[in-house]
Design a protein around this motif. Structure first.
Motif, PDB file in Angstrom:
ATOM      1  N   ARG A   1     -15.548  12.293  -2.806  1.00 62.40           N
ATOM      2  CA  ARG A   1     -14.825  11.025  -2.977  1.00 62.40           C
ATOM      3  C   ARG A   1     -13.753  11.148  -4.058  1.00 62.40           C
ATOM      4  N   TRP A   2     -14.112  11.785  -5.162  1.00 60.96           N
ATOM      5  CA  TRP A   2     -13.131  11.957  -6.245  1.00 60.96           C
ATOM      6  C   TRP A   2     -12.034  12.941  -5.857  1.00 60.96           C
ATOM      7  N   SER A   3     -12.399  13.966  -5.077  1.00 63.57           N
ATOM      8  CA  SER A   3     -11.387  14.904  -4.595  1.00 63.57           C
ATOM      9  C   SER A   3     -10.389  14.202  -3.676  1.00 63.57           C
TER      10      SER A   3
ATOM     11  N   ALA B   1      -3.691  10.668  -4.952  1.00 67.31           N
ATOM     12  CA  ALA B   1      -2.856  10.545  -6.150  1.00 67.31           C
ATOM     13  C   ALA B   1      -1.675  11.506  -6.087  1.00 67.31           C
ATOM     14  N   LEU B   2      -1.919  12.720  -5.621  1.00 68.25           N
ATOM     15  CA  LEU B   2      -0.818  13.678  -5.499  1.00 68.25           C
ATOM     16  C   LEU B   2       0.189  13.213  -4.457  1.00 68.25           C
TER      17      LEU B   2
ATOM     18  N   ALA C   1      -4.259  12.532 -10.623  1.00 62.99           N
ATOM     19  CA  ALA C   1      -4.954  13.532  -9.811  1.00 62.99           C
ATOM     20  C   ALA C   1      -5.756  14.493 -10.684  1.00 62.99           C
ATOM     21  N   VAL C   2      -5.215  14.858 -11.842  1.00 62.51           N
ATOM     22  CA  VAL C   2      -5.937  15.748 -12.763  1.00 62.51           C
ATOM     23  C   VAL C   2      -7.280  15.132 -13.138  1.00 62.51           C
ATOM     24  N   THR C   3      -7.263  13.849 -13.483  1.00 66.98           N
ATOM     25  CA  THR C   3      -8.507  13.157 -13.842  1.00 66.98           C
ATOM     26  C   THR C   3      -9.490  13.149 -12.683  1.00 66.98           C
TER      27      THR C   3
ATOM     28  N   ALA D   1      -2.615  20.420  -9.618  1.00 65.84           N
ATOM     29  CA  ALA D   1      -2.285  19.103 -10.174  1.00 65.84           C
ATOM     30  C   ALA D   1      -1.740  19.244 -11.591  1.00 65.84           C
ATOM     31  N   LEU D   2      -2.334  20.140 -12.382  1.00 67.62           N
ATOM     32  CA  LEU D   2      -1.835  20.376 -13.736  1.00 67.62           C
ATOM     33  C   LEU D   2      -0.389  20.876 -13.696  1.00 67.62           C
TER      34      LEU D   2
END
Length: 383
Positions: free
Chosen positions: A52-54, A60-61, A69-71, A93-94
């Motif tokens: 889910r977080w992925s 986000a990206l 997205a990093v978070t 993402a970084l």
């Protein structure tokens, strides 16, 4: 009697202990099953949370919010530590968030486990380029080219080599860039789009002959390729190969008559072919062209002399040459004297070059004669 009583007592104790053992065993089994179920349920829940977080990170990206997205990816990894896809996504993402040093170090860590991974080395090459580490970027690009790729490895390696060539061009390393481009061209399948790309890049590395070869290769497989026709025609024009330019531009204009740039260049090409006093022409036609060109250059000189200080050394010398009797040699005199023809041509070309330096850029026929003059100077002789 006492013996029977003892035996019965022993049996009762054994039976009671067996019941107790079986009960404890059943309880243990039940507890194990419950624990296993809870553990698997917990693990499944963690996996679902990580996914889910992925997914939030992906969204986000896509929304151009790399910091968010990093978070998301960090949270995903907290639920699924060591999940490679999440680690790669976090590193990307970084990089997109502009946190170059963090991304670089993260990818370096991933590379330690898989030094031959083509994708990781490609990301490191791009980050090294961002860090202005030119040698590091080139090294990582090469590691990516010779690394492991999932899927269509040949295409991916070709794309990376093209990216390396573009990077080398930016670094003004034209020789190595040309080598990479020729390697791509030598190993690539018949692909007109790729051939046009290679041709354009080879132009940038000052390899016009190779560029023309790839344009022609594209046209062999796609004779109506408008991009190849147009760009090959313009390249031929810039190289001074006006006959080839004419043939290519005529085909381009025929297929796309509304292209004003091609149409204008075609008109220039036709006109310049009318002005060139080629040594392959019959003597009368060559002399006629020299006389036409001389009249054009004389008019340019007259206009320039009226607006410039003729006392300057270069212009003073040019003025003296136009006053010389050879500057007005007749058709008959030119026809029977090849040295006079060469002298007349030199005067024409010198006039166009020097007037362009003192009286501004020429237009019309003068601009075309200036092209011929510059081409003649480059080749070390007359047309």
């Amino acid at each position: 009697m006492a013996k029977n009583t003892a035996t019965l007592t022993t049996r009762r104790v054994i039976f009671r202990d067996s019941i107790t053992f079986l009960s404890l065993t059943a309880i243990t089994v039940v507890l194990f099953v419950v624990t296993l179920f809870l553990f698997r349920s917990f693990q499944q829940h963690r996996t679902e949370l990580a996914k889910r977080w992925s997914d939030r990170g992906v969204a986000a990206l896509q929304a151009n919010r790399p910091d968010q997205a990093v978070t998301c990816y960090r949270t995903a990894l907290s639920y699924a530590p060591g999940e490679r896809s999440y680690e790669l996504n976090l590193a990307e993402a970084l990089a997109q968030a502009g946190r170059t040093e963090e991304a670089y170090n993260y990818f370096i860590g991933l590379r330690e486990a898989r030094p031959g991974d083509g994708f990781i080395n490609l990301q490191l090459a791009r980050l090294a380029a961002t860090k202005h580490d030119a040698q590091g970027a080139v090294n990582f690009y090469r590691a990516s080219i010779y690394g492991d790729w999932e899927g269509d490895g040949a295409k991916r390696r070709r794309d990376v080599r093209l990216e390396l060539a573009r990077y080398l061009i930016k670094q003004k390393q034209l020789g190595p860039a040309k080598t990479e481009l020729l390697v791509v061209g030598g190993n690539a399948p018949d692909d007109p789009e790729l051939d046009v790309t290679l041709a354009n890049l080879l132009e940038q590395v000052a390899a016009p002959s190779d560029a023309m070869d790839f344009f022609q290769k594209a046209l062999v497989h796609q004779p109506d390729n408008q991009i190849a026709l147009s760009e090959a025609g313009r390249l031929a024009y810039r190289r001074g190969d006006y006959s080839t330019a004419l043939a290519l531009l005529e085909r381009a204009v025929k297929r796309q008559p509304g292209n004003e740039e091609n149409t204008a260049l075609l008109m220039k090409t036709r006109r310049i072919l009318q002005l060139i006093p080629s040594e392959t022409l019959r003597a009368p036609e060559r002399v006629d062209r020299i006389l036409i060109d001389r009249a054009i250059a004389k008019a340019r000189w007259n206009a320039c002399a009226m607006q410039s200080d003729v006392s300057q050394n270069s212009l003073q010398s040019l003025a003296a040459r136009w006053m010389d009797p050879d500057a007005t040699a007749s058709r008959s005199a030119l026809l029977h004297d090849s040295d006079k023809q060469k002298a007349a041509l030199q005067l024409i070309y010198d006039t166009e070059i020097q007037t362009s330096q003192h009286c501004g850029a020429p237009t019309g026929d003068d601009a075309l004669l200036l092209l011929l003059a510059q081409s003649s100077a480059t080749k070390g002789g007359s047309h």
